[in-house]
Design a protein around this motif. Structure first.
Motif, mmCIF file in Angstrom:
data_model
loop_
_atom_site.group_PDB
_atom_site.id
_atom_site.type_symbol
_atom_site.label_atom_id
_atom_site.label_comp_id
_atom_site.label_asym_id
_atom_site.label_seq_id
_atom_site.Cartn_x
_atom_site.Cartn_y
_atom_site.Cartn_z
ATOM 1 N N LYS A 11 0.824 -1.211 0.000
ATOM 2 C CA LYS A 11 0.000 0.000 0.000
ATOM 3 C C LYS A 11 0.854 1.255 0.000
ATOM 4 N N GLU A 12 1.927 1.255 0.794
ATOM 5 C CA GLU A 12 2.791 2.437 0.873
ATOM 6 C C GLU A 12 3.472 2.720 -0.467
ATOM 7 N N THR A 20 2.825 11.043 -6.856
ATOM 8 C CA THR A 20 3.636 11.744 -7.850
ATOM 9 C C THR A 20 2.760 12.466 -8.872
ATOM 10 N N GLY A 21 1.536 12.013 -9.038
ATOM 11 C CA GLY A 21 0.642 12.617 -10.015
ATOM 12 C C GLY A 21 0.929 12.215 -11.451
ATOM 13 N N ARG A 22 1.922 11.352 -11.663
ATOM 14 C CA ARG A 22 2.286 10.951 -13.024
ATOM 15 C C ARG A 22 1.473 9.747 -13.504
ATOM 16 N N TRP A 23 0.876 9.031 -12.558
ATOM 17 C CA TRP A 23 0.103 7.833 -12.893
ATOM 18 C C TRP A 23 -1.237 7.885 -12.167
ATOM 19 N N ARG A 24 -2.266 7.390 -12.818
ATOM 20 C CA ARG A 24 -3.550 7.139 -12.164
ATOM 21 C C ARG A 24 -3.644 5.641 -11.912
ATOM 22 N N LEU A 25 -3.915 5.264 -10.685
ATOM 23 C CA LEU A 25 -3.900 3.852 -10.302
ATOM 24 C C LEU A 25 -5.307 3.349 -10.014
ATOM 25 N N ARG A 26 -5.561 2.123 -10.418
ATOM 26 C CA ARG A 26 -6.740 1.355 -9.997
ATOM 27 C C ARG A 26 -6.222 0.070 -9.384
ATOM 28 N N GLY A 58 -6.512 7.747 -1.122
ATOM 29 C CA GLY A 58 -6.712 8.232 -2.481
ATOM 30 C C GLY A 58 -6.684 7.168 -3.553
ATOM 31 N N LEU A 59 -6.449 5.917 -3.184
ATOM 32 C CA LEU A 59 -6.394 4.821 -4.142
ATOM 33 C C LEU A 59 -7.732 4.097 -4.188
ATOM 34 N N PRO A 60 -8.401 4.039 -5.341
ATOM 35 C CA PRO A 60 -9.623 3.247 -5.444
ATOM 36 C C PRO A 60 -9.277 1.762 -5.478
#
Length: 300
Positions: A11-12, A20-26, A58-60
């Motif tokens: 998770k960390e 970082t704002g460079r990737w959107r994660l699901r 902030g991670l879905p």
């Protein structure tokens, strides 16, 4: 996992990438289906209560369920998980247009990730974290599945040179294996004055304190510390031992056996078992301790 102390290292890392704002994660984190049967072991009760959908820092996160037969299902874990989640992952790809798939632990998650990536025509990154690459490749069927995944993966991450060597020995291309160790959050794991830590934990201010952190499993070796404690206290009579952070989620919980050993050794008054300790509270225990012990037979 919805358990705040389970898999926190994964998770960390994901949360750090997300920041970082460079990737959107699901995040798709499959969980074994646990029927609502009274009297199940506590670790299965915890699994049954994990929410199916959640936002974590902030991670879905989605946690689809799949069927897994205890004891025997592990040898076919990857197939059972893949069949349960492939349609949902394909749907998410249509909605979000994934650039890549990243997995943690080469079995079963890495094998499943490679199958999904081949279905969707995506690159895939596999991370090894310990016994998944040091022990599992020796197991019937599982080893063959790991080597297949390594032959078809895109990039590979290992937490140490030892794990990187094991990945290469199990068919991961040598030039595509990168070592990235776990980091430490220095804001969370910050030292505080020893006296303050002991006051906050209601510990004796001057008694020597030995600390062991980990779930109560036999492989974590806390029984060795208990067995040694009478001899230690013969020389340093006030010595205290604090061990454990909660119930084992993988492997057999060793709590009952450990409690019996504590009674047999006659050190019940000298042993503290704080139960589940959240990561943000661990710095108090580290700050309060005089000695930290790590007696595990294996990690990862």
């Amino acid at each position: 996992s919805g358990d705040p102390v389970h898999g926190v290292f994964v998770k960390e890392r994901l949360a750090a990438v997300n920041r970082t704002g460079r990737w959107r994660l699901r995040v798709v984190s499959p969980q074994p289906y646990v029927p609502p049967i009274p009297g199940l072991p506590q670790r299965w009760q915890i699994t049954a209560q994990v929410p199916r959908d959640q936002v974590v820092e902030g991670l879905p996160v989605e946690r689809p369920r799949y069927f897994l037969v205890p004891k025997l299902g592990g040898y076919f874990h990857d197939g059972l998980m893949y069949q349960a989640i492939r349609r949902r992952v394909s749907q998410l790809h249509r909605e979000h247009h994934f650039a890549l798939i990243a997995s943690h632990f080469v079995y079963p998650y890495g094998v499943v990730a490679v199958r999904l990536a081949r279905d969707l025509g995506l690159p895939v990154v596999l991370t090894s974290r310990g016994e998944d690459i040091l022990r599992f490749p020796k197991l019937w069927r599982i080893g063959d599945r790991i080597r297949w995944a390594h032959r078809h993966g895109t990039q590979f991450i290992a937490l140490s040179e030892e794990l990187a060597a094991a990945m290469r020995a199990n068919d991961a291309p040598a030039d595509r294996v990168t070592v990235i160790s776990n980091g430490v959050d220095l804001q969370r794991f910050r030292p505080i004055p020893r006296d303050q830590a002991r006051r906050e934990l209601n510990l004796a201010p001057h008694a020597p304190l030995i600390l062991g952190v980990g779930s109560i499993q036999e492989r974590n070796g806390f029984h060795l510390a208990v067995e040694a404690l009478p001899a230690i206290r013969a020389r340093f009579p006030q010595t205290m031992l604090a061990i454990g952070v909660g119930v084992a989620r993988h492997g057999e919980d060793f709590g009952r056996q450990l409690s019996l050993l504590i009674q047999q050794a006659g050190v019940a008054e000298a042993v503290r078992q704080p139960g589940k300790v959240l990561p943000e509270d661990l710095h108090r225990w580290y700050s309060a301790a005089d000695v930290f012990i790590m007696l595990s037979s294996r990690e990862g």
